[in-house]
Design a protein around this motif. Structure first.
Motif, short mmCIF file in Angstrom:
data_model
loop_
_atom_site.label_atom_id
_atom_site.label_comp_id
_atom_site.label_asym_id
_atom_site.label_seq_id
_atom_site.Cartn_x
_atom_site.Cartn_y
_atom_site.Cartn_z
N ARG A 107 0.90 -1.17 -0.10
CA ARG A 107 0.07 0.07 0.23
C ARG A 107 0.72 1.28 0.03
O ARG A 107 1.93 1.23 0.79
CB ARG A 107 -0.90 0.05 1.14
CG ARG A 107 -1.97 1.03 1.12
CD ARG A 107 -2.87 0.80 2.26
NE ARG A 107 -3.50 -0.32 2.51
CZ ARG A 107 -4.07 -0.89 3.44
NH1 ARG A 107 -4.39 -0.06 4.65
NH2 ARG A 107 -4.80 -2.05 3.41
N ASP A 108 0.31 2.39 -0.61
CA ASP A 108 1.13 3.49 -0.87
C ASP A 108 1.01 4.23 0.50
O ASP A 108 0.31 3.91 1.37
CB ASP A 108 0.71 4.65 -1.74
CG ASP A 108 1.04 5.97 -1.98
OD1 ASP A 108 2.37 5.75 -1.91
OD2 ASP A 108 0.58 6.78 -1.89
N GLU A 109 2.23 4.68 0.82
CA GLU A 109 2.59 5.34 2.08
C GLU A 109 3.70 6.32 2.13
O GLU A 109 4.27 6.79 0.98
CB GLU A 109 2.86 4.39 3.30
CG GLU A 109 4.27 3.52 3.05
CD GLU A 109 4.46 2.66 4.12
OE1 GLU A 109 3.68 2.52 4.89
OE2 GLU A 109 5.64 2.37 4.11
N PRO A 110 3.62 7.34 2.99
CA PRO A 110 4.59 8.73 3.04
C PRO A 110 6.12 7.96 2.77
O PRO A 110 6.22 6.71 3.27
CB PRO A 110 4.36 9.18 4.22
CG PRO A 110 3.05 8.94 4.73
CD PRO A 110 2.68 7.70 4.42
N THR A 111 6.73 8.69 1.92
CA THR A 111 8.29 8.20 1.81
C THR A 111 8.99 7.77 3.02
O THR A 111 9.41 6.49 2.92
CB THR A 111 8.90 9.21 0.91
OG1 THR A 111 8.30 9.47 -0.29
CG2 THR A 111 10.29 8.59 0.54
N SER A 113 7.71 6.99 5.90
CA SER A 113 7.04 5.67 6.38
C SER A 113 7.77 4.44 5.72
O SER A 113 8.21 3.39 6.38
CB SER A 113 5.77 5.81 6.48
OG SER A 113 5.38 6.77 7.26
N TRP A 114 7.79 4.46 4.35
CA TRP A 114 8.36 3.40 3.75
C TRP A 114 9.86 3.20 3.97
O TRP A 114 10.15 2.14 3.93
CB TRP A 114 8.17 3.57 2.11
CG TRP A 114 8.89 2.89 1.39
CD1 TRP A 114 8.73 1.46 1.03
CD2 TRP A 114 10.04 3.23 0.71
NE1 TRP A 114 9.75 1.24 -0.15
CE2 TRP A 114 10.39 1.97 -0.42
CE3 TRP A 114 10.72 4.44 0.23
CZ2 TRP A 114 11.40 2.12 -1.18
CZ3 TRP A 114 11.74 4.33 -0.76
CH2 TRP A 114 12.01 3.43 -1.33
N TYR A 162 -1.90 1.40 -4.58
CA TYR A 162 -0.72 0.19 -4.38
C TYR A 162 0.61 0.77 -5.00
O TYR A 162 0.48 0.90 -6.38
CB TYR A 162 -0.88 -1.29 -4.40
CG TYR A 162 -1.84 -1.70 -3.24
CD1 TYR A 162 -1.15 -2.85 -2.40
CD2 TYR A 162 -3.05 -1.24 -2.85
CE1 TYR A 162 -1.70 -3.11 -1.38
CE2 TYR A 162 -3.54 -1.84 -1.82
CZ TYR A 162 -3.17 -2.81 -1.00
OH TYR A 162 -3.77 -3.23 0.16
N ASN A 163 1.71 0.53 -4.61
CA ASN A 163 3.11 0.53 -5.04
C ASN A 163 4.02 -0.59 -5.24
O ASN A 163 3.70 -1.59 -4.47
CB ASN A 163 4.00 1.70 -4.35
CG ASN A 163 3.29 2.90 -4.48
OD1 ASN A 163 2.13 3.25 -4.95
ND2 ASN A 163 3.78 4.16 -3.54
N SER A 165 7.71 -1.87 -4.03
CA SER A 165 8.77 -1.25 -3.08
C SER A 165 9.87 -2.39 -3.88
O SER A 165 9.71 -3.55 -3.63
CB SER A 165 8.64 -1.72 -1.71
OG SER A 165 9.84 -1.50 -1.19
#
Length: 207
Positions: A107-111, A113-114, A162-163, A165
């Motif tokens: 799931r996409d999240e702030p950079t 946080s990733w 969604y991204n 990683s």
């Protein structure tokens, strides 16, 4: 066998052995090869992207070994509502793991946080991580390169966008300077991310 004959046989064997090693040196056969870090293109993990590009990048970051072993494991998406895309590539030599590359859909999240959740745990010196592109959400050091790439738009999978990683972790480096190693890892991360974006059937364009 008397002593003089024994000495004679040993001398002949020594000369023959020297001849074998001399021929190996002249013919550049192992262990005298000019290319001890040779990487077989057909053995490189497909998940790392175009083979020639991956081979060049790997040569710039890995330590020189007589041979390398590659293990590639890929799980593809069943359909556009599936978030299970994942690939793991491991490069080893002499019983040691040299490099690991993982791509996973999340799931996409702030950079930040990733970075905290997926990158920092393998980065070692976290303060060495630096962004490497204004166009891509990515960070790198001389041991890690990572990219967070948009993939599935909101509405396809529960939870929003969604991204992909992609994290490349170099566990044992070669003799190159840190700047060259970092550049090679970045190339691997970008190459793996571009391939995964296509394989994962992402609907968010990279342009």
């Amino acid at each position: 066998m008397n002593a003089s004959r024994t000495v004679y046989v040993i001398a002949i064997a020594a000369v023959a052995l020297a001849g074998v090693f001399g021929a190996a040196y002249l013919l550049k056969m192992p262990p005298f090869s000019d290319d001890p870090g040779h990487i077989e293109a057909n053995e490189v993990c497909k998940s790392l992207g175009p083979t020639s590009q991956a081979v060049d990048a790997l040569r710039s970051v890995l330590p020189e070994e007589s041979s390398y072993s590659f293990n590639d494991d890929v799980s593809v998406r069943v359909d556009n509502h599936d978030d299970s895309y994942r690939s793991d590539c491991f490069v080893s030599a002499g019983g040691r793991q040299l490099l690991g590359a993982r791509t996973q859909m999340m799931r996409d999240e702030p950079t930040q946080s990733w970075i905290d959740g997926e990158v920092a745990q393998v980065a070692g010196e976290r303060n060495q991580l630096r962004p490497f592109s204004a166009e891509v959400r990515g960070v790198a050091s001389s041991s890690v390169a990572a990219v967070f790439l948009p993939c599935a738009s909101a509405g396809n999978i529960p939870g929003g966008q969604y991204n992909l990683s992609v994290v490349i972790h170099l566990e044992e480096a070669g003799k190159a300077e840190n700047t060259e190693t970092r550049a090679g890892l970045i190339e691997l991360a970008k190459s793996a991310a571009t391939l995964a974006h296509d394989r994962a059937k992402c609907d968010i364009s990279l342009s």
